[in-house]
Write a protein that holds these residues in place. Structure first.
Motif, short mmCIF file in Angstrom:
data_model
loop_
_atom_site.label_atom_id
_atom_site.label_comp_id
_atom_site.label_asym_id
_atom_site.label_seq_id
_atom_site.Cartn_x
_atom_site.Cartn_y
_atom_site.Cartn_z
N PHE A 95 -6.87 3.41 2.57
CA PHE A 95 -7.30 3.32 1.17
C PHE A 95 -6.17 3.91 0.35
O PHE A 95 -5.94 5.12 0.38
CB PHE A 95 -8.61 4.09 0.95
CG PHE A 95 -9.83 3.36 1.42
CD1 PHE A 95 -10.59 2.61 0.55
CD2 PHE A 95 -10.24 3.44 2.75
CE1 PHE A 95 -11.74 1.94 0.98
CE2 PHE A 95 -11.37 2.79 3.20
CZ PHE A 95 -12.12 2.03 2.31
N ARG A 98 -5.00 -3.36 7.50
CA ARG A 98 -6.09 -3.39 6.52
C ARG A 98 -5.81 -2.33 5.44
O ARG A 98 -5.61 -1.16 5.77
CB ARG A 98 -7.45 -3.14 7.17
CG ARG A 98 -7.93 -4.29 8.05
CD ARG A 98 -9.23 -3.93 8.75
NE ARG A 98 -9.83 -5.08 9.41
CZ ARG A 98 -9.48 -5.53 10.61
NH1 ARG A 98 -8.53 -4.88 11.30
NH2 ARG A 98 -10.07 -6.57 11.13
N ALA A 136 -7.01 -1.11 1.32
CA ALA A 136 -7.77 -1.22 0.07
C ALA A 136 -6.97 -0.50 -1.02
O ALA A 136 -6.53 0.63 -0.82
CB ALA A 136 -9.15 -0.58 0.22
N THR A 189 -6.42 0.60 -5.17
CA THR A 189 -7.05 0.82 -6.47
C THR A 189 -6.12 0.35 -7.57
O THR A 189 -5.14 1.01 -7.90
CB THR A 189 -7.43 2.30 -6.67
OG1 THR A 189 -6.30 3.12 -6.42
CG2 THR A 189 -8.55 2.69 -5.73
N TRP A 191 -7.94 -5.51 0.01
CA TRP A 191 -9.00 -5.40 -0.99
C TRP A 191 -8.39 -4.75 -2.24
O TRP A 191 -7.89 -3.62 -2.18
CB TRP A 191 -10.15 -4.53 -0.49
CG TRP A 191 -10.90 -5.14 0.67
CD1 TRP A 191 -11.99 -5.95 0.62
CD2 TRP A 191 -10.61 -4.94 2.07
NE1 TRP A 191 -12.39 -6.29 1.89
CE2 TRP A 191 -11.56 -5.69 2.80
CE3 TRP A 191 -9.63 -4.23 2.77
CZ2 TRP A 191 -11.59 -5.73 4.19
CZ3 TRP A 191 -9.63 -4.28 4.16
CH2 TRP A 191 -10.60 -5.01 4.85
N ASN A 192 -8.39 -5.49 -3.35
CA ASN A 192 -7.91 -4.96 -4.63
C ASN A 192 -9.10 -4.61 -5.51
O ASN A 192 -9.99 -5.46 -5.72
CB ASN A 192 -7.08 -6.01 -5.37
CG ASN A 192 -5.74 -6.28 -4.73
OD1 ASN A 192 -5.06 -5.37 -4.30
ND2 ASN A 192 -5.36 -7.55 -4.66
N MET A 209 -16.81 0.28 -3.77
CA MET A 209 -15.64 0.05 -2.92
C MET A 209 -16.05 -0.11 -1.46
O MET A 209 -15.61 -1.06 -0.78
CB MET A 209 -14.65 1.21 -3.06
CG MET A 209 -13.96 1.31 -4.40
SD MET A 209 -12.99 2.85 -4.57
CE MET A 209 -11.74 2.60 -3.31
N VAL A 228 -15.55 -3.56 0.90
CA VAL A 228 -14.74 -3.53 2.12
C VAL A 228 -15.56 -3.97 3.33
O VAL A 228 -15.05 -4.66 4.23
CB VAL A 228 -14.12 -2.13 2.33
CG1 VAL A 228 -13.53 -1.99 3.73
CG2 VAL A 228 -13.05 -1.87 1.28
#
Length: 320
Positions: free
Chosen positions: A74, A113, A115, A117, A166-167, A219, A223
């Motif tokens: 993340f 993977r 994510a 922010t 993941w945005n 979030m 995900v």
């Protein structure tokens, strides 16, 4: 991706969103927080979470915290838009470099993977509510331009290196932390001067606010359920709150009735988007309905901050 028994790295994990993310993930996962503490606070990292002080602009630090044992990163670390407001070139270059460092190291050790922010500022002054597929994206601040360029880098790694990305394009995230942002700014100002409150702009700037606990819950939900190569989601509320309304809420929570003084103009600073509301229909379609209104998020954060107003020794600009 199931967030259960995973080895998780949270960069910028000593900031407002990062520390809350670590707190929510810790019961079911092995969580590591990496932060250089230039904007975050060590004491906000939850007990039981491994902490490593690391500068992601330093390849050696990046190599130390990103290892093959990780299941997901993340990536919240950023050159803060408030701390570096005067050094726009430095802010842009630092954000791009640290994200590139993270991606290159992940690719090197086989972690695929991530994510990220991002921010509503990538849209610029767009029609409201703004959906994720709105185009063209025309940010009006260097911070927004940096976030958009980082999204582009993530896209490259998704489509050319087999990553899953993941945005998260945030609205204004608020919570129980002093630092940057209009809610803690007003609490701090009124604690110092209960009679008068200076408000940047004309007070009619109107944006969406989301409490940090709801933001992190969203979030995690995305995900665990969205599985395209690139998954871009707005996170915010369905309503907006004006700056003057925020002043009213903060004053009410503090039991004050100050006079307002406005600096004038339709925005608070150069690059400020005066009106912002993100579409959250895509998020709702995935099964997460943003709880509460923007006003409720602001009031909740204001109440939390007022309860801590006598502990303002921890004032520090937060990174998300």
């Amino acid at each position: 991706m199931e967030l259960q028994d995973a080895r998780v790295l949270v960069t910028g994990g000593a900031g407002l969103v990062g520390s809350e993310l670590a707190r929510q993930l810790a019961p079911d996962n092995d969580v590591v927080v990496a932060d250089d503490l230039s904007n975050g606070l060590r004491e906000t990292v939850p007990e039981g979470v491994e902490f490593r002080q690391a500068d992601l602009l330093d390849p050696a630090d990046v190599a130390e915290v990103i290892t093959e044992e990780l299941d997901i990163v993340f990536h919240l670390a950023a050159a803060n838009k408030y701390v570096n407001a005067e050094d726009t070139r430095g802010q842009f270059e630092a954000n791009g470099e640290l994200t590139m460092n993270v991606l290159e190291r992940m690719d090197e050790v086989g972690v695929d993977r991530i994510a990220f922010t991002s921010s509503s500022t990538v849209y610029g002054e767009a029609p409201r509510p703004t959906p994720e597929d709105y185009a063209p994206l025309e940010p009006i601040s260097v911070y927004g331009a940096a976030k958009l360029s980082e999204e582009a880098l993530l896209s490259v790694y998704a489509h050319s290196h087999g990553f899953r990305v993941w945005n998260f394009r945030f609205a204004n995230v608020v919570g129980p932390r002093f630092g940057a942002g209009v809610v803690p700014d007003f609490v701090e100002k009124l604690a110092d001067d209960p009679e008068t409150l200076t408000i940047l702009g004309n007070g009619r700037q109107e944006k969406s606010y989301m409490h940090v606990e709801d933001c992190v819950a969203a979030m995690r939900h995305v995900v665990e359920r969205a599985d395209d190569a690139v998954n871009t989601y707005n996170l915010g509320s369905r309503t907006t709150t004006s700056v003057t309304r925020i002043a009213d809420i903060v004053a009410d929570e503090m039991g004050l009735d100050p006079d307002y003084e406005y600096t004038g103009g339709d925005r608070g600073w150069t690059g400020d988007v005066p009106k912002m509301r993100l579409s959250v229909e895509k998020l709702a379609a995935l099964g997460f309905e943003p709880p509460g209104s923007s006003d409720e998020a602001v009031r909740r954060a204001a109440r939390e901050l007022v309860a801590r107003v006598d502990r303002r020794d921890d004032l520090h600009p937060d990174r998300v």
